[in-house]
Design a protein around this motif. Structure first.
Motif, mmCIF file in Angstrom:
data_model
loop_
_atom_site.group_PDB
_atom_site.id
_atom_site.type_symbol
_atom_site.label_atom_id
_atom_site.label_comp_id
_atom_site.label_asym_id
_atom_site.label_seq_id
_atom_site.Cartn_x
_atom_site.Cartn_y
_atom_site.Cartn_z
ATOM 1 N N VAL A 121 29.771 37.645 15.859
ATOM 2 C CA VAL A 121 30.771 38.368 16.183
ATOM 3 C C VAL A 121 31.677 37.533 16.061
ATOM 4 N N ASN A 122 32.516 37.687 14.663
ATOM 5 C CA ASN A 122 34.056 37.343 14.602
ATOM 6 C C ASN A 122 34.707 37.675 15.286
ATOM 7 N N VAL A 123 35.470 37.004 16.206
ATOM 8 C CA VAL A 123 36.089 36.681 17.208
ATOM 9 C C VAL A 123 37.624 36.416 17.141
ATOM 10 N N VAL A 124 39.187 36.789 16.624
ATOM 11 C CA VAL A 124 40.257 36.353 16.084
ATOM 12 C C VAL A 124 41.036 36.798 17.437
ATOM 13 N N VAL A 125 42.144 35.691 17.037
ATOM 14 C CA VAL A 125 43.251 35.859 18.610
ATOM 15 C C VAL A 125 44.878 35.148 17.670
ATOM 16 N N PRO A 126 45.281 36.572 17.238
ATOM 17 C CA PRO A 126 46.144 36.298 16.564
ATOM 18 C C PRO A 126 47.261 35.629 17.447
ATOM 19 N N GLU A 127 47.812 35.445 18.637
ATOM 20 C CA GLU A 127 48.524 34.787 18.980
ATOM 21 C C GLU A 127 48.937 33.396 19.421
ATOM 22 N N THR A 128 49.444 32.612 19.165
ATOM 23 C CA THR A 128 49.302 31.667 19.175
ATOM 24 C C THR A 128 49.292 30.709 20.700
ATOM 25 N N ASP A 129 49.539 31.215 21.252
ATOM 26 C CA ASP A 129 50.123 30.763 22.314
ATOM 27 C C ASP A 129 48.561 31.329 23.050
ATOM 28 N N LEU A 130 48.339 32.746 23.292
ATOM 29 C CA LEU A 130 47.349 33.053 23.703
ATOM 30 C C LEU A 130 45.661 31.825 22.950
ATOM 31 N N ALA A 131 45.683 31.741 21.622
ATOM 32 C CA ALA A 131 44.649 30.917 20.875
ATOM 33 C C ALA A 131 45.261 29.546 22.312
ATOM 34 N N GLN A 132 45.719 29.233 22.539
ATOM 35 C CA GLN A 132 46.138 27.815 22.998
ATOM 36 C C GLN A 132 46.192 27.419 24.647
ATOM 37 N N ARG A 133 45.732 29.212 24.586
ATOM 38 C CA ARG A 133 45.874 29.182 27.092
ATOM 39 C C ARG A 133 44.364 28.587 27.334
ATOM 40 N N ARG A 134 43.535 28.701 28.045
ATOM 41 C CA ARG A 134 42.632 27.528 28.427
ATOM 42 C C ARG A 134 42.301 28.032 29.457
ATOM 43 N N ILE A 135 40.433 27.874 29.859
ATOM 44 C CA ILE A 135 39.664 28.733 31.320
ATOM 45 C C ILE A 135 39.205 27.535 31.158
ATOM 46 N N ALA A 136 38.708 27.950 32.473
ATOM 47 C CA ALA A 136 37.527 27.253 33.273
ATOM 48 C C ALA A 136 37.152 27.875 34.008
ATOM 49 N N GLY A 137 35.512 26.984 34.225
ATOM 50 C CA GLY A 137 34.574 28.178 34.902
ATOM 51 C C GLY A 137 33.113 27.975 34.030
ATOM 52 N N ASN A 138 32.162 29.306 35.231
ATOM 53 C CA ASN A 138 30.816 29.070 34.060
ATOM 54 C C ASN A 138 30.427 30.824 34.551
ATOM 55 N N PHE A 139 30.699 30.643 33.285
ATOM 56 C CA PHE A 139 30.239 32.749 33.029
ATOM 57 C C PHE A 139 29.359 32.431 32.724
ATOM 58 N N LYS A 140 28.257 34.006 32.486
ATOM 59 C CA LYS A 140 27.221 34.327 32.130
ATOM 60 C C LYS A 140 27.517 35.340 31.485
ATOM 61 N N ALA A 141 26.907 35.691 30.520
ATOM 62 C CA ALA A 141 26.858 36.952 29.113
ATOM 63 C C ALA A 141 25.013 35.947 28.137
ATOM 64 N N GLU A 142 24.479 37.294 28.829
ATOM 65 C CA GLU A 142 23.410 38.045 27.684
ATOM 66 C C GLU A 142 24.203 38.180 26.033
ATOM 67 N N LYS A 143 25.422 38.680 25.864
ATOM 68 C CA LYS A 143 25.565 39.309 24.717
ATOM 69 C C LYS A 143 26.999 39.154 24.522
ATOM 70 N N ALA A 144 27.468 39.271 23.689
ATOM 71 C CA ALA A 144 29.454 39.103 23.298
ATOM 72 C C ALA A 144 30.105 39.959 23.919
ATOM 73 N N ASP A 145 29.569 41.477 24.539
ATOM 74 C CA ASP A 145 30.528 42.511 24.991
ATOM 75 C C ASP A 145 30.762 42.151 26.694
ATOM 76 N N ASP A 146 29.702 41.106 27.048
ATOM 77 C CA ASP A 146 29.526 40.702 28.227
ATOM 78 C C ASP A 146 30.775 39.455 28.957
ATOM 79 N N LEU A 147 30.618 38.965 27.621
ATOM 80 C CA LEU A 147 31.510 37.599 27.993
ATOM 81 C C LEU A 147 33.385 37.894 27.773
ATOM 82 N N LEU A 148 33.507 38.968 25.805
ATOM 83 C CA LEU A 148 34.332 39.479 26.315
ATOM 84 C C LEU A 148 35.061 39.863 27.543
#
Length: 333
Positions: free
Chosen positions: A280-307
């Motif tokens: 799945v092609n995911v685009v993050v057009p906002e520079t600030d958002l693209a550089q934002r960071r995240i930490a943690g463990n997340f289970k996702a068997e399909k793209a919609d779960d993680l999104l």
């Protein structure tokens, strides 16, 4: 007819001793596509018994079919002689056409032989799979990955496989200390001896994590890197590499259970991982958002779960277009 007798007749044919009746039998036998794989198996065995004689199997197979077609004499064909060469031979055009046909034919023969000699294991987007090789080695493939192994077993010197994508290898030790080599594109290879490791080999670079045992990396420019348990080597497409001495296993094996492991990971990197795992092609057009960071463990068997997780956690809006998905921050009113 018994398989042993069929094998004897095929070997006689390779030795040039087959009779006309035997050739008729082989003609009917080879017409069955299932027997063509066995033909190459017999050819490999015949070659191994005659190491001093190198055989071009594509040429042998072509000659084999030609001889079968010529068991009945052909009537003489009329010869047409013309003084003027056809227009397409002018300026070398005919030679170029002939060369193009030859290249296509050789490529087709190469792909056919590769299909016969190697077995391919492949996963689709969002899928993982576990395979056990002939030597007992276990390979777990991540999504969107391909593993090619010898169809008729490993040779006597090296156990060699080819990987595109990502896979975890648990290599079985052999009594004769036979090497196990994982090859990827760009002359990158991992040589091991009784070990557990994860190889990542995609378009944006290579990475190897060693969990147990020893590993030697062969890089594109002739460099060699020796790894110890806990080491991680990341190789850029430019050939430059980075070695981390100690690293936990979790970030490199979490995908086996459909988990994503983020440790101060930029959202831009998260988008790339979604594309690699789910297509799945995911685009993050906002520079600030693209550089934002995240930490943690997340289970996702399909793209919609993680999104959905990202949208809730970071207060984002998910915009689905015809060609891609965009992540945007929710505008405060």
């Amino acid at each position: 007819m018994k398989p042993s007798l069929t094998k004897h007749i095929i070997f006689d044919f390779f030795d040039g001793k087959a009779t006309a009746i035997q050739r008729k039998y082989i003609e009917a036998w080879i017409a069955d596509e299932e027997n063509q794989e066995l033909y190459y198996q017999y050819l490999d065995e015949w070659e191994s018994q005659r190491p001093q004689f190198a055989v071009d199997s594509e040429k042998a197979f072509g000659a084999f079919q030609q001889i079968l077609q010529e068991t009945q004499p052909r009537p003489p064909q009329p010869v047409l002689v013309k003084n003027n060469a056809p227009f397409w031979t002018n300026n070398g055009l005919g030679w170029r056409i002939a060369a193009s046909v030859l290249v296509v034919s050789l490529l087709g023969a190469y792909l056919f032989r590769a299909q016969i000699r190697f077995k391919t294991y492949q996963t689709t987007y969002g899928q993982t799979a576990v395979h056990q090789l002939a030597d007992g080695t276990t390979v777990t493939l991540n999504a969107n990955s391909l593993l090619r192994v010898p169809r008729f077993g490993f040779g006597s010197d090296t156990r060699e496989v080819f990987l595109e994508g990502e896979g975890e290898f648990r290599v079985t030790h052999t009594a004769d200390n036979q090497r196990f080599v994982v090859r990827t594109a760009d002359k990158f290879q991992v040589e091991v001896l009784g070990t557990e490791f994860v190889v990542y080999a995609r378009q944006r670079g290579k990475r190897v994590f060693l969990n147990k045992g020893k590993v030697k990396l062969e890089l594109a420019h002739g460099q060699q890197v020796y790894m110890k348990p806990g080491n991680v080597v990341t190789v850029a497409n430019s050939g430059q590499y980075q070695l981390r001495q100690i690293a936990p296993a979790r970030p490199f094996v979490a995908w086996k259970e459909h988990w994503f492991y983020f440790d101060n990971t930029p959202i831009a990197e998260v988008a790339i991982q979604i594309q690699e795992r789910f297509g799945v092609n995911v685009v993050v057009p906002e520079t600030d958002l693209a550089q934002r960071r995240i930490a943690g463990n997340f289970k996702a068997e399909k793209a919609d779960d993680l999104l959905e997780i990202l949208a809730d956690l970071l207060q984002l809006t998910v915009v689905k277009t015809r060609h891609h998905i965009e992540l945007r921050t929710i505008k405060q009113s």
